[in-house]
Design an enzyme around this catalytic site. Structure first.
Site, PDB file in Angstrom:
ATOM      1  N   GLU A  93       0.841  -1.197   0.000  1.00  0.00           N
ATOM      2  CA  GLU A  93       0.000   0.000   0.000  1.00  0.00           C
ATOM      3  C   GLU A  93       0.878   1.250   0.000  1.00  0.00           C
ATOM      4  OE1 GLU A  93      -3.028   1.989   3.347  1.00  0.00           O
ATOM      5  OE2 GLU A  93      -1.776   0.237   3.824  1.00  0.00           O
ATOM      6  N   TRP A  94       0.490   2.243  -0.794  1.00  0.00           N
ATOM      7  CA  TRP A  94       1.146   3.546  -0.755  1.00  0.00           C
ATOM      8  C   TRP A  94       0.470   4.392   0.312  1.00  0.00           C
ATOM      9  CZ3 TRP A  94       5.358   6.058  -2.441  1.00  0.00           C
ATOM     10  CH2 TRP A  94       5.377   7.460  -2.332  1.00  0.00           C
ATOM     11  N   ILE A  95       1.269   4.932   1.239  1.00  0.00           N
ATOM     12  CA  ILE A  95       0.729   5.767   2.308  1.00  0.00           C
ATOM     13  C   ILE A  95       1.305   7.166   2.167  1.00  0.00           C
ATOM     14  CG2 ILE A  95       0.596   6.125   4.798  1.00  0.00           C
ATOM     15  CD1 ILE A  95       0.811   3.103   5.163  1.00  0.00           C
ATOM     16  N   ASP A 195      14.301  -3.028  13.936  1.00  0.00           N
ATOM     17  CA  ASP A 195      15.179  -2.093  13.213  1.00  0.00           C
ATOM     18  C   ASP A 195      14.567  -0.697  13.268  1.00  0.00           C
ATOM     19  OD1 ASP A 195      17.303  -1.175  11.731  1.00  0.00           O
ATOM     20  OD2 ASP A 195      16.559  -1.889   9.800  1.00  0.00           O
TER      21      ASP A 195
END
Length: 288
Positions: A93-95, A195
């Protein structure tokens, strides 16, 4: 690359017209792209000559964090398990990023995520930290896991690369052998991002915190928090907000440098001697 991206989109059943493909920043390891089709926008990472589980473990880590319901992560639509020198992709998904202050919700959400636990430490399969392979096995003891798979793993890598030798090697071996003197043996095995530096979280336009690029494990939550303080990138009141929902251990300030040591060893083994003085200072402080 455009052909590969189009072929990858077919794997998520999106055969609509591609409106835009733009290269975006996404770290030093992968090529990253914003891809918009008539159906929706995507964030796509691409790499080649990587291990077959390279994107699989990232996708699994995102899934485990999502399942806690504590904090948002990008939805994963597809990942490749490459064979040999094949290109591989991770489709997410692009956020859209925002600029709101998410310090309160980030601290609260991470504290709730850390309260999802396992009965053992580790992860049971190898992951990656940066570009380095990170061996993981389940262990009933945190001191055993941390000394063997974290510090010991970086010791082995450093000796091979030539970044750890001489007095530095002797001190690190001494610390590993005495690790039970400095960190708890059986803290709660919290689900950790693994991380969590400042570049691996973001804020949406609605002010919601989002975690990205995990290197998942179950371990002492102080291990995660120590890294958030190493290179900055977090709001000044982040730890205070976290502590409201999940109290920091009383000995946090004592264990913090030893937990930061792992990430400094990683940077030493990837980027070189610029991180050597920090490593040596911590080792000398604990084992002389």
């Amino acid at each position: 690359m455009e052909l590969f991206i189009r072929e990858t989109l077919e794997k998520v059943n999106d055969t609509s017209a591609v409106r835009s493909i733009k290269s975006v920043s996404g770290g030093d390891i992968n090529q990253s792209f914003y891809v918009e089709t008539d159906h929706r926008p995507y964030f796509i990472k691409i790499n080649e000559k990587v291990a077959s589980h390279f994107f699989q473990v990232e996708a699994e880590g995102l899934r485990l964090i999502k399942e806690t319901g504590a904090i948002r992560v990008p939805e994963v639509f597809h990942y490749d398990c490459p064979d040999g020198d094949e290109k591989a992709a991770l489709v997410m998904e692009w956020i859209e990023k925002g600029s709101s202050d998410a310090s309160h919700s980030l601290g609260k959400s991470l504290a709730h995520m850390h309260q999802h636990t396992s009965v053992k430490y580790g992860f049971g399969k190898p992951t990656f930290v940066g570009e380095l392979n990170q061996p993981n096995e389940w262990s009933p003891s945190w001191t055993d896991y941390y000394s063997r798979y974290r510090l010991g793993g970086q010791l082995e890598t450093g000796v091979t690369k030539g970044t750890i030798s001489g007095v530095r090697e002797e001190r690190l071996k001494k610390l590993i052998n005495r690790i039970e003197e400095f960190i708890p043996e059986n803290p709660k095995p919290s689900l950790l991002h693994g991380d969590l530096w400042g570049g691996n979280w973001m804020t949406t336009r609605d002010g919601e915190p989002v975690l990205i690029d995990p290197s998942i494990l179950y371990g002492d939550h102080a291990f995660e928090l120590a890294f958030t303080e190493l290179f900055g990138g977090f709001p000044s009141n982040f730890l205070d907000q976290y502590n409201t929902y999940f109290e920091l251990p009383e000995d946090y300030q004592d264990t913090k440098p030893i937990y930061q040591l792992f990430y400094l060893l990683v940077h030493l083994n990837i980027f070189g001697e610029m991180y050597g003085p920090q490593v040596d200072r911590i080792l000398k402080n604990y084992v002389g």
